[in-house]
Design a protein around this motif. Sequence first.
Motif, PDB file in Angstrom:
ATOM      1  N   ARG A   1       0.809  -1.229   0.000  1.00 35.22           N
ATOM      2  CA  ARG A   1       0.000   0.000   0.000  1.00 35.22           C
ATOM      3  C   ARG A   1       0.837   1.272   0.000  1.00 35.22           C
ATOM      4  N   SER A   2       2.138   1.111   0.099  1.00 34.09           N
ATOM      5  CA  SER A   2       3.014   2.277   0.101  1.00 34.09           C
ATOM      6  C   SER A   2       2.962   2.972  -1.251  1.00 34.09           C
ATOM      7  N   ARG A   3       2.940   4.286  -1.205  1.00 36.30           N
ATOM      8  CA  ARG A   3       2.960   5.076  -2.432  1.00 36.30           C
ATOM      9  C   ARG A   3       4.307   5.797  -2.563  1.00 36.30           C
ATOM     10  N   ALA A   4       5.323   5.194  -1.970  1.00 34.67           N
ATOM     11  CA  ALA A   4       6.659   5.794  -1.993  1.00 34.67           C
ATOM     12  C   ALA A   4       7.218   5.815  -3.416  1.00 34.67           C
ATOM     13  N   ILE A   5       7.952   6.853  -3.692  1.00 37.19           N
ATOM     14  CA  ILE A   5       8.707   6.954  -4.937  1.00 37.19           C
ATOM     15  C   ILE A   5      10.158   6.671  -4.567  1.00 37.19           C
ATOM     16  N   LEU A   6      10.692   5.599  -5.138  1.00 38.19           N
ATOM     17  CA  LEU A   6      12.047   5.169  -4.838  1.00 38.19           C
ATOM     18  C   LEU A   6      12.918   5.364  -6.075  1.00 38.19           C
ATOM     19  N   ASN A   7      14.070   5.958  -5.898  1.00 33.91           N
ATOM     20  CA  ASN A   7      15.021   6.037  -7.001  1.00 33.91           C
ATOM     21  C   ASN A   7      16.424   5.960  -6.441  1.00 33.91           C
TER      22      ASN A   7
END
Length: 107
Positions: free
Chosen positions: A82-88
Motif C-alpha cells: 500500500r506504500s505510495r513511496a517513490i524510490l530512485n
Amino acid sequence: MIRNNHSSSIIVLNVGKQDPNQPPSADIRRMERTMLYGLRAGDPFTRLSLGSFALLLPGASSENAQRVMERLFRDFHSMYPRSRAILNYRIYPPSTGGEIEKEASGR
C-alpha cells in the motif's frame, strides 16, 4: 571504488512521496527495515538526509548492484504493497567515474 583488486559500488537511494508536502518518514523506516533484512551483513548503509541513504556494496559490479537494488525494491513493494513511496537510486560503479540512474515508483 577498487581496493585489494575487489570492486565495490556505491549507491545513493532516495525515498520520496507522490505528495511533496507529506514527509515520507514511515516509508523511510520501511526502506531501512527492508535493507536491514535484504542486504548482506557486510553491506553497510547510512542515512544521508531525511529521505536519502548511501549504500556500499563491497565486491559488487554495477550490474550486481543493479540486481541488488531491483531485489530491494521488489521486497519493499512486496512487504508494503500500500506504500505510495517513490524510490530512485544512483549507482556509482567501480572506477568508471560514471553513474547509472534508475527509478521505480510505488503503486
